[in-house]
Design a protein around this motif. Structure first.
Motif, PDB file in Angstrom:
ATOM      1  N   ASN A 100       1.155  -1.267   0.150  1.00 30.10           N
ATOM      2  CA  ASN A 100       0.693  -0.135   0.000  1.00 30.10           C
ATOM      3  C   ASN A 100       0.637   1.331  -0.170  1.00 30.10           C
ATOM      4  OD1 ASN A 100      -2.972  -1.880   0.017  1.00 30.10           O
ATOM      5  ND2 ASN A 100      -2.387  -1.611   2.499  1.00 30.10           N
ATOM      6  N   GLU A 101       2.377   1.133   0.459  1.00 34.67           N
ATOM      7  CA  GLU A 101       2.718   2.066   0.098  1.00 34.67           C
ATOM      8  C   GLU A 101       3.776   2.642  -1.534  1.00 34.67           C
ATOM      9  OE1 GLU A 101       6.059   2.676   3.205  1.00 34.67           O
ATOM     10  OE2 GLU A 101       5.594   0.399   3.207  1.00 34.67           O
ATOM     11  N   VAL A 102       3.678   4.107  -1.648  1.00 36.15           N
ATOM     12  CA  VAL A 102       4.416   4.357  -2.363  1.00 36.15           C
ATOM     13  C   VAL A 102       5.951   4.240  -2.120  1.00 36.15           C
ATOM     14  CG1 VAL A 102       5.178   6.406  -4.543  1.00 36.15           C
ATOM     15  CG2 VAL A 102       3.009   5.086  -4.323  1.00 36.15           C
ATOM     16  N   LYS A 103       7.326   4.285  -2.264  1.00 36.28           N
ATOM     17  CA  LYS A 103       8.662   4.249  -2.629  1.00 36.28           C
ATOM     18  C   LYS A 103       9.278   4.889  -3.611  1.00 36.28           C
ATOM     19  CE  LYS A 103       8.222   0.100   1.220  1.00 36.28           C
ATOM     20  NZ  LYS A 103       9.222  -0.271   1.916  1.00 36.28           N
ATOM     21  N   ILE A 104      10.412   5.178  -3.007  1.00 35.80           N
ATOM     22  CA  ILE A 104      11.384   6.284  -4.201  1.00 35.80           C
ATOM     23  C   ILE A 104      13.181   5.333  -4.189  1.00 35.80           C
ATOM     24  CG2 ILE A 104      12.457   7.711  -4.349  1.00 35.80           C
ATOM     25  CD1 ILE A 104      10.310   9.780  -3.277  1.00 35.80           C
ATOM     26  N   LEU A 105      13.493   5.073  -5.010  1.00 36.20           N
ATOM     27  CA  LEU A 105      14.563   4.408  -5.222  1.00 36.20           C
ATOM     28  C   LEU A 105      15.446   5.483  -6.274  1.00 36.20           C
ATOM     29  CD1 LEU A 105      16.965   2.443  -5.339  1.00 36.20           C
ATOM     30  CD2 LEU A 105      15.620   1.140  -7.120  1.00 36.20           C
ATOM     31  N   SER A 106      16.604   5.659  -5.356  1.00 37.56           N
ATOM     32  CA  SER A 106      17.111   6.803  -6.303  1.00 37.56           C
ATOM     33  C   SER A 106      18.866   5.930  -7.149  1.00 37.56           C
ATOM     34  CB  SER A 106      17.433   8.003  -5.785  1.00 37.56           C
ATOM     35  OG  SER A 106      16.604   9.100  -4.675  1.00 37.56           O
ATOM     36  N   ILE A 107      19.361   6.320  -8.406  1.00 38.76           N
ATOM     37  CA  ILE A 107      19.888   5.936  -8.679  1.00 38.76           C
ATOM     38  C   ILE A 107      21.042   6.458  -9.445  1.00 38.76           C
ATOM     39  CG2 ILE A 107      21.367   3.860 -10.513  1.00 38.76           C
ATOM     40  CD1 ILE A 107      18.347   2.616 -10.137  1.00 38.76           C
ATOM     41  N   ASP A 108      22.696   7.153  -8.749  1.00 42.14           N
ATOM     42  CA  ASP A 108      23.087   8.187  -9.261  1.00 42.14           C
ATOM     43  C   ASP A 108      24.318   6.662 -10.090  1.00 42.14           C
ATOM     44  OD1 ASP A 108      21.416   9.633  -8.076  1.00 42.14           O
ATOM     45  OD2 ASP A 108      23.060  10.081  -6.618  1.00 42.14           O
ATOM     46  N   SER A 109      24.787   7.661 -11.824  1.00 37.24           N
ATOM     47  CA  SER A 109      25.264   7.322 -12.471  1.00 37.24           C
ATOM     48  C   SER A 109      25.870   7.592 -12.918  1.00 37.24           C
ATOM     49  CB  SER A 109      25.335   5.279 -12.407  1.00 37.24           C
ATOM     50  OG  SER A 109      26.361   4.648 -13.669  1.00 37.24           O
ATOM     51  N   GLY A 110      26.996   7.463 -14.173  1.00 30.15           N
ATOM     52  CA  GLY A 110      26.970   7.934 -15.542  1.00 30.15           C
ATOM     53  C   GLY A 110      26.314   7.263 -16.482  1.00 30.15           C
ATOM     54  N   SER A 111      26.041   5.843 -15.977  1.00 31.51           N
ATOM     55  CA  SER A 111      25.042   5.428 -16.973  1.00 31.51           C
ATOM     56  C   SER A 111      23.267   5.372 -16.790  1.00 31.51           C
ATOM     57  CB  SER A 111      24.714   3.432 -16.980  1.00 31.51           C
ATOM     58  OG  SER A 111      26.403   3.456 -17.228  1.00 31.51           O
ATOM     59  N   ALA A 112      23.053   6.508 -15.961  1.00 25.10           N
ATOM     60  CA  ALA A 112      21.738   6.097 -15.169  1.00 25.10           C
ATOM     61  C   ALA A 112      21.071   7.509 -17.020  1.00 25.10           C
ATOM     62  CB  ALA A 112      21.394   7.364 -14.348  1.00 25.10           C
ATOM     63  N   PRO A 113      21.047   8.089 -17.604  1.00 25.09           N
ATOM     64  CA  PRO A 113      20.997   8.443 -18.438  1.00 25.09           C
ATOM     65  C   PRO A 113      20.147   7.708 -19.399  1.00 25.09           C
ATOM     66  CG  PRO A 113      22.324  10.092 -17.928  1.00 25.09           C
ATOM     67  CD  PRO A 113      22.437   8.828 -17.355  1.00 25.09           C
ATOM     68  N   GLN A 114      20.946   6.858 -19.264  1.00 22.95           N
ATOM     69  CA  GLN A 114      20.416   5.527 -20.951  1.00 22.95           C
ATOM     70  C   GLN A 114      19.880   5.036 -20.221  1.00 22.95           C
ATOM     71  OE1 GLN A 114      24.189   3.137 -22.051  1.00 22.95           O
ATOM     72  NE2 GLN A 114      22.906   2.262 -23.133  1.00 22.95           N
ATOM     73  N   ALA A 115      20.015   4.327 -18.823  1.00 19.20           N
ATOM     74  CA  ALA A 115      18.638   3.255 -18.366  1.00 19.20           C
ATOM     75  C   ALA A 115      17.438   4.332 -17.960  1.00 19.20           C
ATOM     76  CB  ALA A 115      19.005   3.077 -16.442  1.00 19.20           C
ATOM     77  N   TRP A 116      17.148   5.067 -17.815  1.00 20.70           N
ATOM     78  CA  TRP A 116      16.487   6.286 -17.848  1.00 20.70           C
ATOM     79  C   TRP A 116      15.412   6.064 -19.131  1.00 20.70           C
ATOM     80  CZ3 TRP A 116      14.948  10.829 -19.749  1.00 20.70           C
ATOM     81  CH2 TRP A 116      14.304  11.521 -19.925  1.00 20.70           C
ATOM     82  N   ARG A 117      16.321   5.679 -19.849  1.00 24.16           N
ATOM     83  CA  ARG A 117      15.879   6.650 -21.914  1.00 24.16           C
ATOM     84  C   ARG A 117      14.974   5.389 -22.118  1.00 24.16           C
ATOM     85  NH1 ARG A 117      20.158   9.765 -22.351  1.00 24.16           N
ATOM     86  NH2 ARG A 117      21.157   8.007 -23.693  1.00 24.16           N
ATOM     87  N   LEU A 118      15.563   4.308 -21.764  1.00 22.69           N
ATOM     88  CA  LEU A 118      15.348   2.909 -21.570  1.00 22.69           C
ATOM     89  C   LEU A 118      13.782   2.414 -20.694  1.00 22.69           C
ATOM     90  CD1 LEU A 118      15.587   0.081 -22.875  1.00 22.69           C
ATOM     91  CD2 LEU A 118      17.545  -0.947 -21.381  1.00 22.69           C
ATOM     92  N   LEU A 119      14.045   2.594 -19.309  1.00 23.45           N
ATOM     93  CA  LEU A 119      13.265   2.302 -19.279  1.00 23.45           C
ATOM     94  C   LEU A 119      11.973   3.339 -19.248  1.00 23.45           C
ATOM     95  CD1 LEU A 119      11.858   0.893 -16.587  1.00 23.45           C
ATOM     96  CD2 LEU A 119      13.088   2.588 -14.627  1.00 23.45           C
ATOM     97  N   SER A 120      11.543   4.061 -19.514  1.00 25.67           N
ATOM     98  CA  SER A 120      10.584   4.886 -20.101  1.00 25.67           C
ATOM     99  C   SER A 120       9.765   4.602 -20.559  1.00 25.67           C
ATOM    100  CB  SER A 120      11.488   6.835 -20.143  1.00 25.67           C
ATOM    101  OG  SER A 120      11.671   6.711 -18.614  1.00 25.67           O
ATOM    102  N   ASP A 121      11.429   4.156 -21.936  1.00 24.42           N
ATOM    103  CA  ASP A 121      10.201   3.432 -23.790  1.00 24.42           C
ATOM    104  C   ASP A 121       9.559   2.327 -23.022  1.00 24.42           C
ATOM    105  OD1 ASP A 121      10.005   3.447 -26.474  1.00 24.42           O
ATOM    106  OD2 ASP A 121      11.844   1.637 -26.349  1.00 24.42           O
ATOM    107  N   LEU A 122      10.256   1.496 -21.713  1.00 26.45           N
ATOM    108  CA  LEU A 122       9.220   0.213 -21.576  1.00 26.45           C
ATOM    109  C   LEU A 122       8.674  -0.057 -21.491  1.00 26.45           C
ATOM    110  CD1 LEU A 122      12.783  -1.682 -20.350  1.00 26.45           C
ATOM    111  CD2 LEU A 122      11.595  -2.482 -22.524  1.00 26.45           C
ATOM    112  N   LEU A 123       8.069   1.588 -20.382  1.00 27.30           N
ATOM    113  CA  LEU A 123       6.884   1.694 -19.485  1.00 27.30           C
ATOM    114  C   LEU A 123       5.782   2.258 -20.726  1.00 27.30           C
ATOM    115  CD1 LEU A 123       8.252   3.700 -15.959  1.00 27.30           C
ATOM    116  CD2 LEU A 123       7.306   1.094 -16.784  1.00 27.30           C
ATOM    117  N   ASN A 124       6.344   2.903 -21.518  1.00 29.40           N
ATOM    118  CA  ASN A 124       5.792   3.906 -22.771  1.00 29.40           C
ATOM    119  C   ASN A 124       5.055   2.627 -23.770  1.00 29.40           C
ATOM    120  OD1 ASN A 124       5.436   6.591 -21.575  1.00 29.40           O
ATOM    121  ND2 ASN A 124       7.107   7.322 -23.085  1.00 29.40           N
ATOM    122  N   ARG A 125       5.363   1.328 -23.255  1.00 31.47           N
ATOM    123  CA  ARG A 125       5.177   0.608 -24.609  1.00 31.47           C
ATOM    124  C   ARG A 125       3.815  -0.476 -23.581  1.00 31.47           C
ATOM    125  NH1 ARG A 125      10.504  -2.573 -26.865  1.00 31.47           N
ATOM    126  NH2 ARG A 125      11.007   0.067 -27.934  1.00 31.47           N
TER     127      ARG A 125
END
Length: 126
Positions: A100-125
């Motif tokens: 029943n909770e909404v949690k937050i996970l933060s990831i810092d990395s030079g690879s995070a922008p690439q992961a964010w784009r891929l994840l956003s694309d997967l979620l939009n599908r």
């Protein structure tokens, strides 16, 4: 950075496939809002995006004590994903439901922008 369409942990090729992985070097994981001075796990986690979920696996020597994943978030439980700068590094924040909770996970990395784009694309599908 490792990427490709490979079975996860020896799973059959018809099930889950790894799409992108990075770390542990240069990766910081925080459970909560991103903070420059907050604690978290630095250089201890391999982040893996599959076609079904994102998870963080502890790496040597930390995996000696526990094989349990630090986080394991199915895409179906993700509420939102934001990319951007977290202090001095690139990062992304994932809001997700756990019970029943909404949690937050933060990831810092030079690879995070690439992961964010891929994840956003997967979620939009979905």
């Amino acid at each position: 950075i490792l990427s490709g369409n490979q079975p996860v942990n020896g799973s059959p090729s018809t099930s889950e496939h790894e799409l992108l992985s990075f770390g542990p070097g240069g990766v910081r994981i925080q459970f909560g809002e991103p903070s420059m001075f907050g604690g978290g796990y630095k250089n201890m986690t391999k982040v893996v995006l599959t076609d079904r979920r994102i998870y963080g696996a502890p790496t040597f020597p930390f995996n000696i004590f526990s094989k349990k994943k630090q986080f394991d978030i199915p895409y179906s439980s993700i509420v939102s994903v934001e990319g951007g700068n977290h202090g001095f590094s690139s990062g992304m924040s994932i809001k997700y439901r756990e019970g029943n909770e909404v949690k937050i996970l933060s990831i810092d990395s030079g690879s995070a922008p690439q992961a964010w784009r891929l994840l956003s694309d997967l979620l939009n599908r979905q």
